[in-house]
Design a protein around this motif. Structure first.
Motif, PDB file in Angstrom:
ATOM      1  N   PHE A   1       0.881  -1.301   0.123  1.00 27.96           N
ATOM      2  CA  PHE A   1       0.011   0.052  -0.121  1.00 27.96           C
ATOM      3  C   PHE A   1       1.014   1.308   0.027  1.00 27.96           C
ATOM      4  O   PHE A   1       1.646   1.202   0.805  1.00 27.96           O
ATOM      5  CB  PHE A   1      -0.809   0.176   1.042  1.00 27.96           C
ATOM      6  CG  PHE A   1      -2.022  -0.892   1.160  1.00 27.96           C
ATOM      7  CD1 PHE A   1      -3.473  -0.363   0.843  1.00 27.96           C
ATOM      8  CD2 PHE A   1      -2.123  -2.490   1.169  1.00 27.96           C
ATOM      9  CE1 PHE A   1      -4.602  -0.999   0.428  1.00 27.96           C
ATOM     10  CE2 PHE A   1      -3.253  -3.210   1.068  1.00 27.96           C
ATOM     11  CZ  PHE A   1      -4.397  -2.429   0.848  1.00 27.96           C
ATOM     12  N   SER A   2       0.489   2.118  -0.793  1.00 22.97           N
ATOM     13  CA  SER A   2       1.255   3.476  -0.933  1.00 22.97           C
ATOM     14  C   SER A   2       0.466   4.519  -0.044  1.00 22.97           C
ATOM     15  O   SER A   2      -0.809   4.538   0.153  1.00 22.97           O
ATOM     16  CB  SER A   2       1.222   4.043  -2.309  1.00 22.97           C
ATOM     17  OG  SER A   2       2.039   3.053  -3.164  1.00 22.97           O
ATOM     18  N   PRO A   3       1.269   5.599   0.434  1.00 27.84           N
ATOM     19  CA  PRO A   3       0.479   6.440   1.200  1.00 27.84           C
ATOM     20  C   PRO A   3      -0.362   7.691   0.261  1.00 27.84           C
ATOM     21  O   PRO A   3      -1.058   8.133   0.953  1.00 27.84           O
ATOM     22  CB  PRO A   3       1.786   7.299   1.936  1.00 27.84           C
ATOM     23  CG  PRO A   3       2.781   7.091   1.013  1.00 27.84           C
ATOM     24  CD  PRO A   3       2.656   5.863   0.437  1.00 27.84           C
ATOM     25  N   ASP A   4       0.139   7.589  -0.844  1.00 29.28           N
ATOM     26  CA  ASP A   4      -0.796   8.605  -1.698  1.00 29.28           C
ATOM     27  C   ASP A   4      -0.652   8.390  -3.305  1.00 29.28           C
ATOM     28  O   ASP A   4      -0.021   7.181  -3.825  1.00 29.28           O
ATOM     29  CB  ASP A   4      -0.020  10.121  -1.545  1.00 29.28           C
ATOM     30  CG  ASP A   4       1.587  10.045  -1.721  1.00 29.28           C
ATOM     31  OD1 ASP A   4       2.198   9.566  -2.729  1.00 29.28           O
ATOM     32  OD2 ASP A   4       2.042  10.480  -0.728  1.00 29.28           O
ATOM     33  N   TYR A   5      -1.229   8.791  -4.125  1.00 28.63           N
ATOM     34  CA  TYR A   5      -1.363   8.664  -5.369  1.00 28.63           C
ATOM     35  C   TYR A   5      -0.164   8.696  -6.225  1.00 28.63           C
ATOM     36  O   TYR A   5       0.357   7.944  -7.056  1.00 28.63           O
ATOM     37  CB  TYR A   5      -2.291   9.395  -6.318  1.00 28.63           C
ATOM     38  CG  TYR A   5      -2.247   9.830  -7.698  1.00 28.63           C
ATOM     39  CD1 TYR A   5      -2.627   8.572  -8.239  1.00 28.63           C
ATOM     40  CD2 TYR A   5      -1.432  10.525  -8.470  1.00 28.63           C
ATOM     41  CE1 TYR A   5      -2.452   8.552  -9.846  1.00 28.63           C
ATOM     42  CE2 TYR A   5      -1.249  10.799  -9.568  1.00 28.63           C
ATOM     43  CZ  TYR A   5      -1.653   9.747 -10.539  1.00 28.63           C
ATOM     44  OH  TYR A   5      -1.509   9.680 -11.839  1.00 28.63           O
ATOM     45  N   ASP A   6       0.665   9.793  -5.856  1.00 32.66           N
ATOM     46  CA  ASP A   6       2.067  10.125  -6.717  1.00 32.66           C
ATOM     47  C   ASP A   6       2.841   8.692  -6.315  1.00 32.66           C
ATOM     48  O   ASP A   6       3.580   8.581  -7.269  1.00 32.66           O
ATOM     49  CB  ASP A   6       2.493  11.119  -6.221  1.00 32.66           C
ATOM     50  CG  ASP A   6       1.832  12.441  -6.743  1.00 32.66           C
ATOM     51  OD1 ASP A   6       1.482  12.485  -7.902  1.00 32.66           O
ATOM     52  OD2 ASP A   6       1.593  13.544  -5.974  1.00 32.66           O
ATOM     53  N   THR A   7       3.115   8.404  -5.026  1.00 34.33           N
ATOM     54  CA  THR A   7       3.910   7.293  -4.546  1.00 34.33           C
ATOM     55  C   THR A   7       3.354   6.016  -5.301  1.00 34.33           C
ATOM     56  O   THR A   7       4.343   5.424  -5.931  1.00 34.33           O
ATOM     57  CB  THR A   7       3.897   7.102  -3.141  1.00 34.33           C
ATOM     58  OG1 THR A   7       4.282   8.296  -2.557  1.00 34.33           O
ATOM     59  CG2 THR A   7       4.805   5.981  -2.790  1.00 34.33           C
ATOM     60  N   ALA A   8       2.115   5.735  -5.264  1.00 29.30           N
ATOM     61  CA  ALA A   8       1.514   4.453  -5.940  1.00 29.30           C
ATOM     62  C   ALA A   8       1.831   4.735  -7.313  1.00 29.30           C
ATOM     63  O   ALA A   8       2.326   3.470  -8.142  1.00 29.30           O
ATOM     64  CB  ALA A   8      -0.218   4.596  -5.781  1.00 29.30           C
ATOM     65  N   ARG A   9       1.676   5.852  -8.080  1.00 29.07           N
ATOM     66  CA  ARG A   9       2.125   5.528  -9.738  1.00 29.07           C
ATOM     67  C   ARG A   9       3.762   5.350  -9.815  1.00 29.07           C
ATOM     68  O   ARG A   9       3.926   4.718 -10.571  1.00 29.07           O
ATOM     69  CB  ARG A   9       1.591   6.900 -10.231  1.00 29.07           C
ATOM     70  CG  ARG A   9       1.856   7.038 -11.635  1.00 29.07           C
ATOM     71  CD  ARG A   9       1.356   8.458 -12.424  1.00 29.07           C
ATOM     72  NE  ARG A   9       2.113   9.471 -11.745  1.00 29.07           N
ATOM     73  CZ  ARG A   9       1.903  10.675 -12.141  1.00 29.07           C
ATOM     74  NH1 ARG A   9       0.846  11.116 -13.331  1.00 29.07           N
ATOM     75  NH2 ARG A   9       2.463  11.841 -11.664  1.00 29.07           N
ATOM     76  N   SER A  10       4.215   6.105  -9.014  1.00 28.56           N
ATOM     77  CA  SER A  10       5.910   5.737  -9.179  1.00 28.56           C
ATOM     78  C   SER A  10       6.109   4.555  -8.940  1.00 28.56           C
ATOM     79  O   SER A  10       6.868   3.718  -9.734  1.00 28.56           O
ATOM     80  CB  SER A  10       6.482   6.877  -8.167  1.00 28.56           C
ATOM     81  OG  SER A  10       7.909   6.672  -8.350  1.00 28.56           O
ATOM     82  N   ARG A  11       5.622   3.613  -7.882  1.00 28.37           N
ATOM     83  CA  ARG A  11       5.953   2.447  -7.687  1.00 28.37           C
ATOM     84  C   ARG A  11       5.514   1.360  -8.775  1.00 28.37           C
ATOM     85  O   ARG A  11       6.121   0.485  -8.906  1.00 28.37           O
ATOM     86  CB  ARG A  11       5.112   2.112  -6.290  1.00 28.37           C
ATOM     87  CG  ARG A  11       5.925   2.874  -5.182  1.00 28.37           C
ATOM     88  CD  ARG A  11       5.304   2.304  -3.741  1.00 28.37           C
ATOM     89  NE  ARG A  11       5.531   1.015  -3.265  1.00 28.37           N
ATOM     90  CZ  ARG A  11       5.179   0.360  -2.346  1.00 28.37           C
ATOM     91  NH1 ARG A  11       3.963   0.999  -1.643  1.00 28.37           N
ATOM     92  NH2 ARG A  11       5.379  -0.740  -2.009  1.00 28.37           N
ATOM     93  N   PHE A  12       4.194   1.927  -8.958  1.00 29.57           N
ATOM     94  CA  PHE A  12       3.609   0.968 -10.294  1.00 29.57           C
ATOM     95  C   PHE A  12       4.474   0.991 -11.652  1.00 29.57           C
ATOM     96  O   PHE A  12       4.980  -0.009 -12.202  1.00 29.57           O
ATOM     97  CB  PHE A  12       2.285   1.413 -10.705  1.00 29.57           C
ATOM     98  CG  PHE A  12       1.512   0.697 -11.950  1.00 29.57           C
ATOM     99  CD1 PHE A  12       1.000  -0.420 -11.703  1.00 29.57           C
ATOM    100  CD2 PHE A  12       1.506   1.223 -12.973  1.00 29.57           C
ATOM    101  CE1 PHE A  12       0.562  -1.238 -12.511  1.00 29.57           C
ATOM    102  CE2 PHE A  12       0.861   0.658 -13.973  1.00 29.57           C
ATOM    103  CZ  PHE A  12       0.410  -0.654 -13.906  1.00 29.57           C
TER     104      PHE A  12
END
Length: 358
Positions: free
Chosen positions: A7-18
């Motif tokens: 789980f990511s803390p926010d959208y920007d982190t989630a997108r970068s990790r994806f």
């Protein structure tokens, strides 16, 4: 592996990790710009674009619900589940953050207050009208004042349930409405940005498909840390039986007024099946439960109210945003681990079903 770490803390982190996970896994990628705030719908795929059989996993159609969907996609990109060689006629497509604005701002709706899973109307359907009784409910569910304490809302909701009945309210409030742009479950006044992007680009990945299994991840509805797979068919449709065999009769749920789900207008699954008429297209809405439905509705009411009538830095607004996270992306590690594990199992079954298709 502790799946809660996906789980990511926010959208920007989630997108970068994806993006990083897809690159590490050797998948091809593409970003579809939303046109605001640098937001994108991100796509990763492996296998040929003209595949006869395609598995699709999508996340974030309802914005804030993308936290779980993104975590599941990250887990699968790092998993041997999708390692090795695919058959020459099979491809896998991950759609990340279908509603990036809602994901980033922790809203369920997009930048135009559109509930995207009410926006995919079919050709000839008008973006107008509301269920009988919605206008009467709108004044309660979208009061024109900043949010207050949640416990003052629950007695009023209990009164509404006693007056109308839960089944009646299910047939009015969440169905989809097109007359109250600031109200809940607004389906839009025309095709949304997400609708237009999918309509323009999906043909490249799905245009040759004869068989598509598509799992779209959602949260909020049902008992905590359990799931149902909603299918866009009537409960008596014989086409449901193979899905029950593949995923389990206890989790497959068709349209049934007496069950968990409810009939909606403008659902993405129905649109996808119509958009690709040459394919046998099964879209399964995987709904993972979080809290009691009254808490879910209260969170939606308060957050919508805060967005339209509150101040961003007001304590009531911040509290409403926190309740949205609790309602749609609980921070408890147990819920997160269980839901990702269940999601992995769903995808395993979906891929197995696809591989068996001839």
């Amino acid at each position: 592996m502790d799946h809660s770490l996906a789980f990511s803390p926010d959208y920007d982190t989630a997108r970068s990790r994806f993006r990083a996970a897809a690159e590490h896994a050797g998948w091809k990628q593409e970003a579809l710009p939303l046109g605001i705030e640098g937001l994108t719908i991100d796509v990763a795929w492996r296998g040929p674009r003209d595949a006869r059989r395609v598995f699709v996993l999508s996340s974030g159609l309802h914005g804030i619900e993308g936290f779980l969907g993104s975590a599941l996609q990250l887990t699968l990109l790092a998993s041997p589940l999708v390692g090795g060689e695919l058959p020459d006629d099979v491809s896998i497509v991950f759609l990340h953050g279908l509603n990036p604005y809602g994901f980033k701002h922790r809203r369920r709706v997009d930048q135009d207050n559109i509930d995207l899973n009410r926006n995919f109307l079919l050709e000839g359907e008008a973006y107008s009208g509301s269920p009988d009784g919605y206008a009467e409910l709108d004044s309660f569910f979208n009061p024109t004042s900043p949010p207050r304490r949640p416990w003052t809302t629950f007695p009023k909701m209990a009164w509404l349930i006693a007056r109308h009945g839960m089944s009646t309210l299910k047939g009015i409030l969440p169905v989809g409405q097109y007359d109250f742009p600031k109200g809940l479950f607004f389906g839009g006044s025309g095709p949304s940005t997400t609708y237009r992007l999918l309509d323009e680009h999906l043909e490249r990945w799905l245009g040759s498909a004869e068989r598509v299994v598509h799992v779209d991840i959602h949260t909020g509805l049902g008992p905590r840390a359990t799931y149902k797979l909603f299918v866009n068919r009537d409960k008596g449709d014989p086409a449901i039986e193979p899905l029950r065999d593949a995923f389990g009769a206890d989790v497959i749920e068709a349209w049934d007024p007496d069950a968990t789900s409810y009939t909606i207008r403008g659902g993405m699954g129905t649109w996808l099946a119509a958009r690709f008429p040459n394919a046998e297209y099964d879209e399964l809405t995987a709904e993972f439960g979080t809290r009691h439905v009254l808490h879910i509705v209260e969170a939606l009411r308060s957050e919508n109210r805060a967005t339209h009538w509150g101040r961003p830095d007001d304590a009531g607004t911040l509290a409403a945003n926190n309740r949205m996270m609790s309602a749609f992306a609980p921070i408890e590690g147990g819920w997160r681990r269980e839901c990702v594990e269940q999601g992995v199992a769903i995808v395993r079954r979906g891929l197995a079903t696809l591989m068996e298709a001839r």
